[in-house]
Design an enzyme around this catalytic site. Structure first.
Site, PDB file in Angstrom:
ATOM      1  N   LYS A  52       0.881  -1.195   0.053  1.00 54.32           N
ATOM      2  CA  LYS A  52      -0.013  -0.194   0.049  1.00 54.32           C
ATOM      3  C   LYS A  52       0.844   1.319  -0.003  1.00 54.32           C
ATOM      4  CE  LYS A  52      -3.804  -2.274   2.498  1.00 54.32           C
ATOM      5  NZ  LYS A  52      -4.577  -2.240   3.654  1.00 54.32           N
ATOM      6  N   GLN A  96      -4.259  -1.088   9.789  1.00 58.68           N
ATOM      7  CA  GLN A  96      -4.274  -2.325   9.417  1.00 58.68           C
ATOM      8  C   GLN A  96      -4.748  -3.379  10.372  1.00 58.68           C
ATOM      9  OE1 GLN A  96      -3.339  -2.984   6.065  1.00 58.68           O
ATOM     10  NE2 GLN A  96      -3.817  -5.090   6.123  1.00 58.68           N
ATOM     11  N   ASP A 119     -10.146   3.560   4.578  1.00 58.43           N
ATOM     12  CA  ASP A 119     -10.772   2.089   4.616  1.00 58.43           C
ATOM     13  C   ASP A 119     -12.308   1.812   4.550  1.00 58.43           C
ATOM     14  OD1 ASP A 119      -8.769   0.168   3.987  1.00 58.43           O
ATOM     15  OD2 ASP A 119      -8.241   0.023   6.181  1.00 58.43           O
TER      16      ASP A 119
HETATM   17  N1  GUN Z   1      -6.893  -6.535   6.640  1.00 62.53           N
HETATM   18  C1  GUN Z   1      -7.259  -7.235   5.396  1.00 62.53           C
HETATM   19  N2  GUN Z   1      -7.876  -6.335   4.539  1.00 62.53           N
HETATM   20  C2  GUN Z   1      -7.695  -5.063   4.990  1.00 62.53           C
HETATM   21  C3  GUN Z   1      -8.129  -4.000   4.670  1.00 62.53           C
HETATM   22  O1  GUN Z   1      -8.664  -3.754   3.496  1.00 62.53           O
HETATM   23  N3  GUN Z   1      -7.728  -2.811   5.464  1.00 62.53           N
HETATM   24  C4  GUN Z   1      -7.199  -3.043   6.861  1.00 62.53           C
HETATM   25  N4  GUN Z   1      -7.064  -2.053   7.499  1.00 62.53           N
HETATM   26  N5  GUN Z   1      -6.981  -4.036   6.905  1.00 62.53           N
HETATM   27  C5  GUN Z   1      -7.229  -5.351   6.422  1.00 62.53           C
END
Ligand code: GUN
Length: 289
Positions: A52, A96, A119
């Site tokens: 990311k 995350q 998110d």
């Molecule tokens: N863990 C698995 N997928 C995601 C996501 O799209 N965002 C976040 N913050 N954590 C995750």
């Protein structure tokens, strides 16, 4: 049969986003700021966070990673979130998931300023999605909708079946599919681990969305001939990475299918960048800077 190339589509979107950032910054805007918070050393999380951050930097986002150790107390994480909420050079943040067991994920998500919640996991944004109000929408579900739109696969009036009812994917995806929009308007069935006769439900679907996390679980008996299969599963097995669909078995009977890797995953990252840039553009507009 079409293989829906999420990797290539995401690259196209990323270059479109880079052009938006380049144009605005050439005209004097400050660049977009994103902070990705990760707590602990979960291997998958470390990979996602790195992907990311690098993808964000590539399109001209100032992406910071805030890496905290696994023993970080909850109040320290909450203080970090609060600091980022107040920073004017940070447009967007995400925490995350999963978080270590001693930290409440819902408390942390609630602490994020909903306007910076790229998110789309804050209850305010989840509520806005439910009510059809404008807000930030979660990356994987909008990535799936965008992939279908770019391949001109219309859901209009069709039967969609979502397998998996998570807050991150299944639930918000079911809502998006049913939205009264040109590229939605599907009739949606949401299946889960307690669904009776799952194969029967899946076989009705023109569009089948798999988000249950069971390697190669969905075989031919679950899929109608000519269906579109979107595989959100990311399963690490001894034979490598695979989705929830038995890709090779389904290929001969489907109209279109996403591969794993290279399907939905890259679209999720592209949508995180899109959400970040949309928030930044709104902020630049507000400040006229
Ligand atoms: N863990 C698995 N997928 C995601 C996501 O799209 N965002 C976040 N913050 N954590 C995750």
């Amino acid at each position: 049969m079409i293989i829906l190339d999420g990797k290539r589509t995401a690259q196209t979107i990323r270059s479109e986003l880079k052009a938006r950032v380049d144009l605005a910054t050439a005209n004097g805007s400050r660049s977009p700021g994103l902070c990705v918070i990760n707590v602990g050393e979960n291997k998958a999380s470390l990979t996602y966070v790195r992907n990311k951050t690098l993808a964000a930097q590539e399109v001209g986002i100032r992406a910071e990673t805030c890496q905290l150790n696994a023993e970080t107390p909850e109040d320290v994480l909450l203080a970090k979130i609060s600091e980022l909420n107040h920073r004017h050079d940070i447009d967007a943040m995400l925490v995350q998931l999963p978080l270590p067991a001693h930290i409440s994920a819902s408390k942390c998500l609630l602490a994020i300023d909903p306007a910076k919640d790229v998110d789309g996991f804050h209850p305010e944004n989840a509520g806005r999605l439910t009510l059809g109000m404008p807000g930030i929408k979660p990356c994987t579900p909008i990535g799936i909708m965008e992939l279908l739109r770019r391949y001109n696969l219309s859901l209009q009036g069709s039967k969609a079946c979502v397998v998996g009812r998570s807050n991150l994917v299944g639930k918000p995806l079911a809502l998006l599919l049913a939205e009264p929009l040109e590229f939605a308007n599907a009739t949606v069935t949401l299946c889960h681990s307690k669904t009776r006769n799952l194969a029967n439900e899946c076989r009705q679907a023109d569009f089948l969305f798999l988000a249950m996390g069971q390697p190669k679980f969905i075989t031919r008996e679950y899929v109608k001939e000519g269906a579109v299969v979107i595989d959100v599963g990311i399963n690490h097995t001894k034979d490598g990475l695979c989705g929830d669909a038995d890709f090779e078995a389904l290929k001969p009977i489907v109209k279109a299918i996403t591969p794993v890797p290279g399907g939905v995953g890259p679209m999720t990252v592209a949508m995180l960048l899109q959400n970040t840039i949309s928030v930044w553009e709104k902020n630049m507009h507000k400040r006229g800077a």
